[in-house]
Design a protein around this motif. Structure first.
Motif: not given
Length: 354
Positions: A158, A204-205, A271
């Motif tokens: 993150s 991101w997830l 991703r």
């Protein structure tokens, strides 16, 4: 006015009091603020060096992996590890093998520093909670290490995700790409201006979901395997100081990396595709007349999975797995061993195993 002797005497008394206070804190298991800050800094430096060294060593394979993940299935340029590396060398030269590595290191150095430090802190916190629950002097188990590694991976991912986003675009960028970025800062500002803040966190997830088993298993397998070898003294790999040699630790790291990346790899592909959505050379579909249709756009992680499997088959989720496997074996191994060696050189008392 106080004499010089009085000033010296007062200074000496103050020094003794300070030393006594630090000794008391040490006996109570509390580090003095300056010492604690120095220890944290050394740990972060060790993690950063480990990340930079390990990633640079496998930079050509990292670039090839990304190119395989996102290449147009109807305009194949890279058919495998050896052919792909030769094609890059022939078309772009030696520098082409390391394209994007500067950006990669700019991301991986802070990522690795935060990851290793977060793992140590998460391990201590989880172990403290576990001991309070069980009311005994329990040790870290593989499951607890998995949890600590997952926490570390989420925090590190993150914190540095925008850098990973632009690194992917710089790596894939060619002369025919729809946008031309001049460097890390230019790429960040351009994406932010043209596509908005949310675009910096595309994918991101699946990244966070993928980092849980990937980083978690890396730490859990590496630490548990080392712990088992030391306690069981299996295969005679432990030396007189009850330590494992560099080659053995490299093997433990290789095993950890292989397990982690195999489980998490499909999420890494998704991703990357979400990050590259809209690019000319990224994966696309074909219309009924055989002409290439516009590049796919994804409406989220589930949609990206569905479209990828529907148009290219389940095997597309493992595109680039071979060069990635070849890359992961030395990369994770080098990272773990470099981290521990740098900490030894810097004189950091605590290791992850402790």
């Amino acid at each position: 006015m106080a004499s010089t002797e009085d000033v010296k005497s007062e200074s000496a008394v103050t020094t003794i009091v300070n030393l006594a206070e630090e000794a008391k804190l040490a006996r109570e298991g509390v580090k003095a603020p300056s010492h604690a800050l120095l220890s944290v800094t050394k740990s972060l430096v060790a993690g950063g060096v480990a990340g930079g060294v390990s990633r640079t060593a496998v930079a050509p394979l990292e670039r090839l992996k990304i190119l395989l993940q996102v290449q147009n299935p109807h305009s194949i340029k890279y058919n495998g590890t050896i052919q792909g590396l030769k094609y890059i060398w022939k078309s772009e030269g030696f520098r082409g093998l390391f394209k994007g590595n500067g950006t990669n290191c700019a991301r991986i150095i802070p990522n690795s520093a935060v990851k290793f430090f977060s793992y140590e802190e998460a391990s201590k916190g989880i172990l403290w909670l576990y001991r309070r629950q069980t009311r005994n002097e329990a040790e870290l188990t593989p499951v607890l290490r998995l949890g600590a590694g997952a926490c570390a991976g989420i925090i590190a991912m993150s914190a540095t995700y925008p850098m990973d986003m632009v690194r992917g675009r710089l790596t894939v960028q060619t002369e025919k790409s729809p946008r031309q970025y001049r460097g890390i800062f230019h790429a960040l500002t351009t994406v932010l201006r043209e596509e908005g803040p949310r675009s910096l966190y595309k994918g991101w997830l699946p990244s966070v979901i993928g980092v849980i088993p990937y980083v978690g298993l890396n730490f859990a397998v590496y630490e548990s395997l080392k712990d088992w070898l030391i306690k069981s003294k299996a295969l005679g790999l432990v030396d007189d100081n009850n330590e494992l040699g560099v080659a053995t630790r490299l093997a433990c790291g290789a095993a950890a990396g292989t397990v982690g990346q195999t489980v998490a790899y499909p999420l890494d592909v998704i991703r990357r595709r979400m990050q590259m959505a809209g690019w000319k050379d990224a994966a696309s579909v074909v219309t009924g007349d055989g002409k290439t249709k516009a590049t796919l756009e994804y409406n989220g992680m589930v949609d990206a999975f569905r479209k990828t499997v529907r148009h290219e088959g389940f095997g597309a989720l493992y595109k680039g797995l071979v060069p990635n496997s070849v890359k992961v074996v030395p990369s994770i191994a080098i990272a773990f061993v470099t981290y521990e060696m740098v900490k030894d050189i810097l004189g950091v008392e605590m290791r992850i195993s402790d």
